[in-house]
Design an enzyme around this catalytic site. Structure first.
Site, PDB file in Angstrom:
ATOM      1  N   LYS A  84       0.850  -1.202   0.000  1.00 26.84           N
ATOM      2  CA  LYS A  84       0.000   0.000   0.000  1.00 26.84           C
ATOM      3  C   LYS A  84       0.879   1.243   0.000  1.00 26.84           C
ATOM      4  O   LYS A  84       1.880   1.318   0.722  1.00 26.84           O
ATOM      5  CB  LYS A  84      -0.895  -0.017   1.249  1.00 26.84           C
ATOM      6  CG  LYS A  84      -1.940   1.110   1.259  1.00 26.84           C
ATOM      7  CD  LYS A  84      -2.856   1.008   2.481  1.00 26.84           C
ATOM      8  CE  LYS A  84      -3.932   2.080   2.491  1.00 26.84           C
ATOM      9  NZ  LYS A  84      -4.807   1.973   3.683  1.00 26.84           N
ATOM     10  N   SER A 159      -9.687   1.948   2.726  1.00 26.58           N
ATOM     11  CA  SER A 159      -8.778   2.668   1.850  1.00 26.58           C
ATOM     12  C   SER A 159      -7.774   1.774   1.134  1.00 26.58           C
ATOM     13  O   SER A 159      -7.161   2.207   0.156  1.00 26.58           O
ATOM     14  CB  SER A 159      -8.024   3.723   2.655  1.00 26.58           C
ATOM     15  OG  SER A 159      -7.228   3.098   3.654  1.00 26.58           O
ATOM     16  N   SER A 183      -9.939  -0.354   7.087  1.00 31.87           N
ATOM     17  CA  SER A 183      -9.370  -0.209   5.745  1.00 31.87           C
ATOM     18  C   SER A 183      -8.637  -1.423   5.200  1.00 31.87           C
ATOM     19  O   SER A 183      -8.224  -1.417   4.040  1.00 31.87           O
ATOM     20  CB  SER A 183      -8.428   1.002   5.702  1.00 31.87           C
ATOM     21  OG  SER A 183      -9.179   2.181   5.624  1.00 31.87           O
TER      22      SER A 183
END
Ligand code: ZN
Lengths: 499, 505
Positions: A84, A159, A183
């Site tokens: 990420k 996210s 997330s």
């Protein structure tokens, strides 16, 4: 060199590593297969913001060379991974999905990144995300949304939507996400993956660009519970660079994932996390999973956590408050975007114009919300009250864990919704995190494991455990996964549409 | 809302002070002398090339996290204990949020409502009177970087074409020490800062160099009318805060200037504005900075990247046990043990020789002689060589030996100075120099008698004058004998011998 299996990318991480260890597959082949898959599908999925093909192949070649030299490698050596874009990695840009960091190359590795490299995991590149991890759909990325491989018209969650989409689209068997209010778990749920938010303090936050310091935690996304456990074990453990990292042994997650039994375990169903607002298909898959666990010998108990009802408002005061301060450093002075530096403007004006141009609307909304909540005269009513709620939620968990070993709930009230459906309604978007937020507020570990499909889309089953009992997630999750797979087959491998 | 300057008459300081009572509180920042910064491992050396002592943490790069430096905690506890404070068994750091280019994270990690040390006091003495200054709190925080404004005439931000920032100082540990509004004169304020400086120096927690900014002082000053006997005290007036006073003299001058300025305003019926002010060394006046009434809201909240600090009783007691003798305790002991006066102590402290005098006494020298040599001759040599007395190439034990040789009659003061020359020139210890240079006082009577006789024979006119009653004619004769003896005689002995020979004794 041996012939690589035709569908290398469909192997689990454990299978990939075993094939590499056995000499049936090289790390370079595994990496190249992943890169080829990225080249083939990522135009449609947009899971990656940056692909470091050269760095990945170089790392893979090094792993192959060391294996050839007889070196004993770790259990995930040579396995490709999507990182990420909120974690720093030298040699790659870190943008956090924001314009304000466009082109920033961090001079240091996050501790998680360093541990991935030390475990010989091959980092393919940086995965898309909601800007600064603020969102539940990855629509808030400044670089465009990521699409759900199950249905490209739908969101992959957020996210960590780039991370979940990369794994679900077979671009990588593993991904690292971060979880501040759900997330990791919500993207895992809507993409049919296993996603784990470890105990707060279990995984170092050093190099994780902070959204909300007291809530953020990095963790694994994978297609199987075992893969998630292997990745969890690789990144966890105390780090002297992070004061909130706790000096305790890593919970035995890999062993727990292989235990496959829940006989006599007490499983608490959270009364407040079901019923109205939960899609019938989601509720049905959840109820079936609970019934299955009961059949496997677990004792099912209904548990009430009355303060969970206040978790969402508390979260939307604490997280924005911390983010308003954490994001203050993006000021154009030392790194990242600089706007308005025309030789006339003073520092204050340049800062202001850069932040105006560099932050997206959701980030601005939360910075303003947090700035307000921390203001003198409002602090007690907002931030102070929210901290009290947080304490009450922790007490709810403590009381529940006196009666049960784990708590369970649906991960999200709905399956993946269409892109754009909630983009203009922040409150509807925030409600997505209803089930996941309590674990962040209390710092306890939680997992989302696939529970089947509703109208062709994945449903997630959430398991929550006491702090530093992360292994219980893997024991229950692994057992449920095995039982469900035996009945219906693996959702991703057997049911996901081809891209 | 200001009155034309013509209407406002400025009173003299004495007049202002006679009518108004100043109420003074001091906030002092002390840069701790830890080897590394407050929250990272970077070095803290002063004067390193710009931005050479930085890392992701102290540059506030995305993702970097702070880790508390234990040495900084220990130093702050030492200061707290030396200031008679309570040490919190549990406290937290807090973020103070404001935007400024030399502040890497745009928040400062500081402490807010949960400081490390509270409720202490420091006794300071001015003209024999002891004033007990209450300490409200001592807390830890990190320093900011330094801005350099380029292109303007003044080096100030106004008129500069661009600014440069050096982050070497960013993250250096600071303690902020806040007093109660207990101080009533500029002299006590100065003495407080001086005492605090001595205290930090004795604890070896900071080099406390005001000119380098490692000790900076802000003075809060307000005035209220003095009241007659039996009248109720007036409430405190509105205060101004004069920032960044960088010498003891500035502390006193700035406060005096504020007293005069505020008295002038109050006399003219003006109100005092609560504001930050800056002191200009050249003019000796303060000028207005930003107004506190439109002050930033710092939005303090507990620092989530750091766990609360919970110091055990055992830790605090171990630090207490490790404390060295404090300046006030030492002064009391020196007065009791060696009979020094307050004046002596002030002089020795100002000359930077207190340790040297003590070591010389410990090596066997009487206290008055040790004080005399370290306060006069040796500082002169040091000044001449451009070094501190402690850096002179003579050790206290050697000075003690010189003093012993004088006391035993082997050296005169004049000869002793030559011995010191030799020691400083690297010719060895005092005894070696005496031997090598042949500097011992000649006590051999025959040589001295011969020199006295020769001097009398060589100057019959002086002998006549003397015998005619001009007793001071013996002076040149003493000089002649000393010259013949090459200084290796005791002048008093020579004089006695001459008087005896000339029949006056
Ligand atoms: Zn540093």
């Amino acid at each position: 060199m041996t012939d690589a299996p035709a569908d290398v990318v469909r192997l689990t991480a454990a299978e990939t590593a075993a094939a590499i260890a056995a000499g049936e597959l090289s790390a370079v082949e595994a990496t190249q297969a992943a890169l080829d898959r990225v080249a083939k599908v990522d135009d449609a999925v947009h899971a990656f913001l940056h692909v470091d093909a050269e760095g990945a192949l170089t790392a893979a070649a090094g792993i192959d060379a060391r294996r050839a030299a007889g070196e004993q490698l770790g259990p995930l050596a040579g396995v490709p991974l999507a990182l990420k874009d909120v974690l720093t990695a030298k040699g790659m840009p870190t943008t956090c999905g924001s314009r304000i960091l466009q082109g920033w190359y961090p001079p240091y590795d996050a501790t998680v990144t360093a541990r991935l490299r030390a475990a010989d995991i091959v980092i393919l590149g940086k995965a898309n995300m909601d800007e600064f991890a603020m969102g539940s759909s990855t629509e808030n990325s400044a670089y465009g949304p990521t699409r759900n491989p199950w249905d490209l018209a739908r969101i992959p969650g957020g996210s960590s939507g780039g991370s979940s989409a990369a794994v679900a689209a077979f671009e990588a068997p593993l991904a690292i996400g971060t979880d501040t209010g759900g997330s990791i778990r919500q993207p895992a749920a809507v993409c049919g993956l296993v996603g784990v938010k470890p105990t707060y303090g279990g995984v170092s936050r050093y190099g994780l660009v902070a959204f909300s310091s007291s809530l953020d935690q990095a963790g694994p996304l994978a297609r199987t519970v075992t893969d998630a456990a292997l990745l969890h074990a690789a990144i966890a453990g105390h780090d002297p660079m992070d004061s909130t990292s706790v000096e305790v042994p890593i919970p035995p997650v890999v062993e727990a994932a292989a235990r496959l039994e829940v006989l006599g375990m007490r499983i608490g169903v959270v009364r407040e996390l079901s019923g109205e607002g939960y899609e019938p298909g989601v509720q049905a898959r959840f109820d079936e999973a609970v019934e299955l666990l009961s059949q496997l010998g677990a004792e099912i108990v209904e548990v009430s956590c009355p303060h969970f009802d206040y978790a969402l408002p508390a979260y939307y005061l604490i997280a924005p408050s911390e983010c308003s301060s954490n994001l203050a450093r993006f000021d154009a002075m030392r790194f990242g975007l600089r706007v308005g530096d025309n030789g006339e403007a003073g520092a204050e004006e340049v800062m202001s114009r850069t932040r105006e141009a560099g932050f997206g609307p959701e980030v601005k909304r939360r910075v303003i919300l947090g700035t307000y909540a921390l203001s003198s005269g409002y602090y007690d009513a907002y931030y102070g009250q929210a901290q009290k709620v947080r304490t009450l939620i922790s007490r709810d968990f403590a009381a529940a864990f006196e009666r049960v070993d784990v708590l369970v709930s649906p991960t999200t009230p709905t399956v993946a919704f269409p892109i754009g459906a909630k983009a203009d309604d922040p409150i509807a978007m925030y409600l997505n995190d209803l089930c996941t937020i309590p674990a962040n507020l209390a710092g306890v570990p939680a997992m989302s494991v696939p529970a089947g499909l509703s109208e062709g889309l994945p449903v997630g089953f959430q398991i929550m455990a006491p702090a530093f009992a992360d292994d219980r997630l893997y024991q229950v999750g692994g057992t449920l996964e095995a039982a469900l797979d035996a009945r219906r087959g693996h959702p991703l491998l057997d049911a996901a549409p081809a891209l | 809302m200001s009155t034309p300057a013509a209407v406002m008459t400025t009173p003299s300081y004495e007049d202002a002070f006679a009518r108004y009572e100043p109420v003074i509180g001091l906030e002092t920042h002390v840069e701790l002398g830890t080897a590394s910064k407050m929250f990272c491992g970077c070095a803290t050396a002063f004067g390193a090339p710009p931005n050479s002592q930085v890392c992701p943490v102290c540059l506030g790069l995305p993702g970097a996290l702070p880790v508390v430096n234990e040495a900084a905690i220990r130093f702050a506890v030492m200061i707290g204990l030396a200031l008679n404070c309570q040490i919190a068994s549990w406290c937290r750091f807090a973020r103070k949020n404001y935007f400024y280019p030399d502040m890497p994270k745009n928040f400062q990690i500081s402490q807010y409502d949960e400081p490390l040390c509270t409720d202490g006091w420091l006794a300071v003495e001015v003209d024999g009177e002891v004033h007990r200054v209450g300490i409200t709190r001592v807390h830890l925080e990190e320093d900011t970087g330094k801005s350099l404004h380029v292109g303007g005439a003044t080096g100030r931000i106004h008129g500069a074409t661009h600014s440069l920032v050096d982050y070497n100082r960013a993250g250096i540990p600071l303690v902020e020490i806040v007093t109660e509004p207990d101080v009533r004169t500029p002299e006590v304020a100065r003495a407080y800062v001086e005492e605090l400086r001595e205290l930090c120096r004795a604890l070896a927690v900071s080099d406390v160099r005001m000119e380098q900014g490692s000790l900076r002082c802000d003075a809060n000053v307000s005035l209220r009318l003095r009241v007659g006997p039996g009248e109720a005290e007036k409430p405190f007036g509105i205060r101004s805060e004069t920032k960044n006073l960088n010498s003891l003299r500035s502390v006193e001058r700035a406060i005096r200037s504020e007293i005069v300025r505020q008295a002038g305003r109050l006399d003219a019926g003006e109100r005092i504005i609560q504001e930050t002010r800056h002191f200009d060394e050249a003019s000796g006046r303060t000028s207005s900075g930003r107004s506190k009434e439109e002050a930033t809201d710092y939005r303090y909240f507990p620092e989530p990247d750091l766990t609360p600090l919970a110091l055990s009783r055992e830790y605090v007691e171990a630090v207490r046990a490790s404390l060295t003798e404090l300046p006030s305790q030492r002064r009391a002991r020196l007065i009791a043990e060696h009979g020094f006066s307050d004046r002596d102590l002030v002089d020795m402290r100002n000359a930077g020789v207190l340790d040297l005098v003590e070591q010389t006494i410990a090596a066997g020298a009487p206290a008055p002689a040790a004080r005399k040599w370290w306060l006069n001759e040796l500082p002169r040599r040091a000044a001449g060589a451009g070094v501190t007395p402690a850096e002179l190439a003579i050790r206290p034990v050697q000075v003690a030996r010189v003093i012993e040789l004088i006391a035993g009659g082997s050296l005169t003061d004049a000869l002793a100075r030559k011995v010191i020359d030799g020691v400083l020139a690297g010719e060895g210890g005092p005894d070696e120099v005496v031997a090598a240079r042949g500097l011992a006082v000649v006590t051999d009577d025959s040589a001295l008698s011969a020199a006295v006789d020769a001097a009398i024979a060589a100057a019959p006119e002086l002998v006549d004058k003397f015998r005619a009653g001009k007793l001071n004619a013996v002076g040149p004769l003493v000089g002649a004998v000393m010259k013949a003896m090459k200084g290796k005689a005791d002048a008093a002995t020579v004089r006695a011998l001459l008087l005896e020979r000339l029949g006056a004794a």
